[in-house]
Design a protein around this motif. Structure first.
Motif, PDB file in Angstrom:
ATOM      1  N   MET A 319       3.980  33.192  24.992  1.00  0.00           N
ATOM      2  CA  MET A 319       4.159  31.834  24.505  1.00  0.00           C
ATOM      3  C   MET A 319       3.089  31.498  23.472  1.00  0.00           C
ATOM      4  O   MET A 319       3.361  30.944  22.408  1.00  0.00           O
ATOM      5  N   LEU A 320       1.837  31.841  23.754  1.00  0.00           N
ATOM      6  CA  LEU A 320       0.762  31.542  22.824  1.00  0.00           C
ATOM      7  C   LEU A 320       0.923  32.315  21.523  1.00  0.00           C
ATOM      8  O   LEU A 320       0.579  31.821  20.454  1.00  0.00           O
ATOM      9  N   SER A 321       1.452  33.537  21.590  1.00  0.00           N
ATOM     10  CA  SER A 321       1.663  34.298  20.367  1.00  0.00           C
ATOM     11  C   SER A 321       2.746  33.661  19.509  1.00  0.00           C
ATOM     12  O   SER A 321       2.663  33.665  18.278  1.00  0.00           O
ATOM     13  N   LEU A 322       3.756  33.098  20.137  1.00  0.00           N
ATOM     14  CA  LEU A 322       4.793  32.399  19.376  1.00  0.00           C
ATOM     15  C   LEU A 322       4.239  31.160  18.690  1.00  0.00           C
ATOM     16  O   LEU A 322       4.660  30.789  17.591  1.00  0.00           O
ATOM     17  N   LEU A 323       3.294  30.513  19.350  1.00  0.00           N
ATOM     18  CA  LEU A 323       2.725  29.292  18.803  1.00  0.00           C
ATOM     19  C   LEU A 323       1.669  29.576  17.733  1.00  0.00           C
ATOM     20  O   LEU A 323       1.294  28.677  16.975  1.00  0.00           O
ATOM     21  N   ALA A 324       1.166  30.802  17.679  1.00  0.00           N
ATOM     22  CA  ALA A 324       0.089  31.148  16.746  1.00  0.00           C
ATOM     23  C   ALA A 324       0.624  31.505  15.369  1.00  0.00           C
ATOM     24  O   ALA A 324       0.164  32.431  14.709  1.00  0.00           O
ATOM     25  N   SER A 328       3.807  25.051  12.523  1.00  0.00           N
ATOM     26  CA  SER A 328       4.026  24.588  13.888  1.00  0.00           C
ATOM     27  C   SER A 328       5.454  24.907  14.316  1.00  0.00           C
ATOM     28  O   SER A 328       6.323  25.193  13.500  1.00  0.00           O
ATOM     29  N   VAL A 329       5.724  24.860  15.617  1.00  0.00           N
ATOM     30  CA  VAL A 329       6.982  25.333  16.177  1.00  0.00           C
ATOM     31  C   VAL A 329       7.685  24.189  16.899  1.00  0.00           C
ATOM     32  O   VAL A 329       7.061  23.442  17.647  1.00  0.00           O
ATOM     33  N   THR A 330       8.969  24.069  16.698  1.00  0.00           N
ATOM     34  CA  THR A 330       9.743  23.049  17.404  1.00  0.00           C
ATOM     35  C   THR A 330      10.189  23.577  18.764  1.00  0.00           C
ATOM     36  O   THR A 330      10.196  24.790  19.010  1.00  0.00           O
ATOM     37  N   VAL A 358      -2.591  23.924  23.947  1.00  0.00           N
ATOM     38  CA  VAL A 358      -1.525  23.571  23.012  1.00  0.00           C
ATOM     39  C   VAL A 358      -1.602  22.076  22.752  1.00  0.00           C
ATOM     40  O   VAL A 358      -2.012  21.307  23.630  1.00  0.00           O
ATOM     41  N   ARG A 359      -1.193  21.669  21.560  1.00  0.00           N
ATOM     42  CA  ARG A 359      -1.066  20.242  21.277  1.00  0.00           C
ATOM     43  C   ARG A 359       0.195  20.005  20.455  1.00  0.00           C
ATOM     44  O   ARG A 359       0.815  20.953  19.949  1.00  0.00           O
ATOM     45  N   ARG A 360       0.578  18.738  20.324  1.00  0.00           N
ATOM     46  CA  ARG A 360       1.729  18.384  19.509  1.00  0.00           C
ATOM     47  C   ARG A 360       1.251  17.650  18.267  1.00  0.00           C
ATOM     48  O   ARG A 360       0.315  16.834  18.328  1.00  0.00           O
ATOM     49  N   ASP A 361       1.903  17.905  17.129  1.00  0.00           N
ATOM     50  CA  ASP A 361       1.556  17.159  15.922  1.00  0.00           C
ATOM     51  C   ASP A 361       2.329  15.851  15.893  1.00  0.00           C
ATOM     52  O   ASP A 361       3.062  15.515  16.843  1.00  0.00           O
ATOM     53  N   GLY A 362       2.188  15.097  14.822  1.00  0.00           N
ATOM     54  CA  GLY A 362       2.817  13.781  14.745  1.00  0.00           C
ATOM     55  C   GLY A 362       4.314  13.815  14.796  1.00  0.00           C
ATOM     56  O   GLY A 362       4.961  12.827  15.159  1.00  0.00           O
ATOM     57  N   ALA A 363       4.896  14.965  14.443  1.00  0.00           N
ATOM     58  CA  ALA A 363       6.354  15.101  14.474  1.00  0.00           C
ATOM     59  C   ALA A 363       6.862  15.674  15.785  1.00  0.00           C
ATOM     60  O   ALA A 363       8.058  15.920  15.936  1.00  0.00           O
ATOM     61  N   GLY A 364       5.945  15.895  16.741  1.00  0.00           N
ATOM     62  CA  GLY A 364       6.336  16.430  18.036  1.00  0.00           C
ATOM     63  C   GLY A 364       6.459  17.935  18.067  1.00  0.00           C
ATOM     64  O   GLY A 364       6.941  18.498  19.048  1.00  0.00           O
ATOM     65  N   ARG A 365       6.026  18.634  16.993  1.00  0.00           N
ATOM     66  CA  ARG A 365       6.056  20.094  16.960  1.00  0.00           C
ATOM     67  C   ARG A 365       4.829  20.644  17.679  1.00  0.00           C
ATOM     68  O   ARG A 365       3.796  19.985  17.756  1.00  0.00           O
ATOM     69  N   PHE A 366       4.939  21.866  18.179  1.00  0.00           N
ATOM     70  CA  PHE A 366       3.874  22.457  18.983  1.00  0.00           C
ATOM     71  C   PHE A 366       3.045  23.436  18.155  1.00  0.00           C
ATOM     72  O   PHE A 366       3.570  24.168  17.307  1.00  0.00           O
ATOM     73  N   LEU A 367       1.726  23.429  18.430  1.00  0.00           N
ATOM     74  CA  LEU A 367       0.816  24.366  17.806  1.00  0.00           C
ATOM     75  C   LEU A 367      -0.398  24.548  18.682  1.00  0.00           C
ATOM     76  O   LEU A 367      -0.693  23.709  19.557  1.00  0.00           O
ATOM     77  N   ALA A 369      -4.069  24.412  20.203  1.00  0.00           N
ATOM     78  CA  ALA A 369      -4.952  23.251  20.185  1.00  0.00           C
ATOM     79  C   ALA A 369      -6.028  23.359  19.105  1.00  0.00           C
ATOM     80  O   ALA A 369      -6.466  22.363  18.544  1.00  0.00           O
ATOM     81  N   GLU A 370      -6.478  24.589  18.803  1.00  0.00           N
ATOM     82  CA  GLU A 370      -7.562  24.728  17.837  1.00  0.00           C
ATOM     83  C   GLU A 370      -7.102  24.508  16.392  1.00  0.00           C
ATOM     84  O   GLU A 370      -7.898  24.306  15.508  1.00  0.00           O
ATOM     85  N   ARG A 371      -5.751  24.593  16.156  1.00  0.00           N
ATOM     86  CA  ARG A 371      -5.236  24.358  14.822  1.00  0.00           C
ATOM     87  C   ARG A 371      -5.005  22.880  14.618  1.00  0.00           C
ATOM     88  O   ARG A 371      -4.425  22.186  15.444  1.00  0.00           O
ATOM     89  N   LYS A 372      -5.451  22.333  13.523  1.00  0.00           N
ATOM     90  CA  LYS A 372      -5.289  20.897  13.225  1.00  0.00           C
ATOM     91  C   LYS A 372      -4.093  20.635  12.327  1.00  0.00           C
ATOM     92  O   LYS A 372      -3.674  19.510  12.173  1.00  0.00           O
ATOM     93  N   TRP A 373      -3.588  21.660  11.632  1.00  0.00           N
ATOM     94  CA  TRP A 373      -2.421  21.501  10.791  1.00  0.00           C
ATOM     95  C   TRP A 373      -1.775  22.838  10.518  1.00  0.00           C
ATOM     96  O   TRP A 373      -2.305  23.852  10.896  1.00  0.00           O
TER      97      TRP A 373
END
Length: 373
Positions: A319-324, A328-330, A358-367, A369-373
Motif C-alpha cells: 500500500m505504501l509503495s502505491l502511495l509513494a 497523489s492517488v485517488t 498517510v495523509r489526504r490533500d485538499g481534494a481528498g487524494r492520498f499521499l 505523510a512526509e510529502r506535502k504536494w
C-alpha cells in the motif's frame, strides 16, 4: 415458536411493559438465577402473579411472536447467547430486544453518535464524517434514528461500514415518517432494534428508555451537536451512570446549537473533533511508538477491529509503495490496482492515516505523510 424460553421471555417483557427499566432492575437485584427464567417466579417478584397470569401473558406473547416471525424479526433476552454482552452489564437491561437485521452485530465494538434533531448543516456534515471514519475502522456506529444528527450518523456509517439504530417505538412503526428507506438500508446491512413490541407507537416516555439502551449498548457516547435542552444530554448522563466514556464535539458559540455539548465539556466530557480522537480516547488505535492500546471501557481488552489479530499494524509495504508515487492517488486508483474490498481498503487507509503514515490533500487524494504536494 417452539422454544419455551423464547415464549416466556416475551411474556415477561409484555407483562413488565408499563415500567420495563424498573422491572429489569428489580429482577436483576432480586433473583439469584438472573438472567434465567422461569416466568412464574419473575412475575411473583414483580407482583404480577395473579390467577391465570402465566397463561394470559404466554397467550399475549404467542400473538406478538406471530407478528414478529411474519415480519422476520428476531428476539433476544438477557439469557440468550446473542444478547449484547455490554448491555447485559447495566443496572436495568432491556428484558427483550426485537431485532430487525444482523443480530451478531450487537456484540461488535460500538460507539453512539447523538445530537440535535434540528442540526445545522455543518453539524450534520461533522456527524457524517466522524461516523464514516469510525465505520471504516471497523466500529459499529449506533444512534437513535431521529432526524438531524442521528440520521447523518447512520448515513455516514452506512457509506463505509455498519450501523445500528435503537428505536423508541415498535420496529413496524413508520417513525420518523420519512426514514423508511434509511430503516430498510439499516436492516439490510446493519440492524434496527427496540425493546418495544411491534405495534407500539412512539410515545414521549419511550425515548429516555431508548436512550439507556443506546448508551448501554456502546463503549462510548459522542455528542456531536446539541442545545442545552437536547434529549442527547439524557443519553450522555445515562452513559456516565453506566460507566461509559462521554465525548463531545465543540462548535460555534454564536447560535446556541452547541451549548449542550459545551456544557458537557465543562463537566469533564472528552473533547473530540474527528474519528481518530474517539479511537484514541478509547485506546482502540496504536500510536507510532506502541503496538495495541487498551480500552478503558467496561468491556475490558481492546476489541480487535480488524478481525485478523493485526489491529494496530495497518501499514502494508504494498500500500505504501502505491502511495509513494509522484502524484497523489485517488481511492478509485487504489481500488483498481489492489482489487480490494472498498470497506477493507478504507479501513486500512484510515489506520495508516491515524498512524501518521498517510495523509489526504485538499481534494481528498492520498499521499505519504512526509510529502506535502
Amino acid at each position: 415458536m417452539s422454544d419455551p424460553s423464547r415464549l416466556d421471555a416475551v411474556a415477561l417483557a409484555l407483562a413488565a411493559g408499563a415500567q420495563p427499566a424498573r422491572a429489569a432492575a428489580t429482577l436483576k437485584a432480586a433473583l439469584p438465577c438472573w438472567p434465567a427464567l422461569p416466568l412464574s417466579p419473575c412475575l411473583e417478584v414483580l407482583t404480577l402473579h395473579g390467577p391465570g397470569a402465566v397463561e394470559h401473558w404466554r397467550a399475549e406473547a404467542g400473538r406478538a411472536l406471530a407478528i414478529a416471525d411474519a415480519a422476520g424479526y428476531d428476539v433476544l433476552w438477557p439469557a440468550h447467547q446473542a444478547y449484547p454482552p455490554l448491555l447485559r452489564t447495566i443496572v436495568d437491561p432491556p428484558l427483550l430486544l426485537w431485532v430487525w437485521g444482523d443480530v451478531a452485530l450487537l456484540a461488535a465494538p460500538a460507539v453512539a453518535l447523538v445530537g440535535s434533531r434540528r442540526a445545522t448543516t455543518s453539524g450534520s456534515e461533522v456527524a457524517f464524517r466522524i461516523a464514516a471514519d469510525l465505520a471504516a475502522a471497523g466500529v459499529v456506529v449506533a444512534s437513535g434514528f431521529a432526524r438531524g444528527i442521528d440520521a447523518a450518523a447512520h448515513r455516514g456509517a452506512l457509506s463505509t461500514g455498519r450501523s445500528v439504530a435503537v428505536l423508541g417505538c415498535g420496529l413496524d412503526q413508520p417513525y420518523p415518517s420519512d426514514h423508511g428507506p434509511l430503516g430498510r438500508q439499516l436492516a439490510e446491512t446493519g440492524a434496527v432494534i427496540s425493546e418495544f413490541p411491534p405495534g407500539t407507537p412512539p410515545l414521549a416516555h419511550h425515548f429516555p428508555l431508548r436512550n439507556r439502551t443506546l448508551s448501554g449498548l456502546c463503549h462510548a457516547v459522542v455528542v456531536v451537536q446539541a442545545t442545552e435542552r437536547s434529549g442527547s444530554l439524557i443519553t450522555a448522563r445515562l452513559a456516565m451512570e453506566q460507566g461509559r466514556e462521554v465525548m463531545a464535539v465543540p462548535g460555534d458559540v454564536r447560535t446556541g446549537a452547541n451549548s449542550g455539548g459545551h456544557a458537557l465539556l465543562r463537566d469533564g466530557a472528552r473533547l473530540v473533533e474527528r474519528a481518530a480522537d474517539v479511537l484514541e480516547e478509547l485506546g482502540w488505535v496504536a500510536s507510532a511508538e506502541t503496538s495495541v492500546g487498551r480500552a478503558r471501557s467496561p468491556s475490558g481488552p481492546t476489541p480487535d477491529l480488524r478481525g485478523d489479530g493485526r489491529f494496530g499494524e495497518p501499514a502494508l509495504p504494498t500500500m505504501l509503495s502505491l502511495l509513494a508515487r509522484e502524484d497523489s492517488v485517488t481511492l478509485d486508483d487504489l481500488l483498481v490496482e489492489t482489487g480490494r474490498n472498498p470497506s477493507d481498503l478504507l479501513e486500512e487507509l484510515l489506520n495508516l492515516e491515524l498512524a501518521g503514515r498517510v495523509r489526504r490533500d485538499g481534494a481528498g487524494r492520498f499521499l505519504p505523510a512526509e510529502r506535502k504536494w
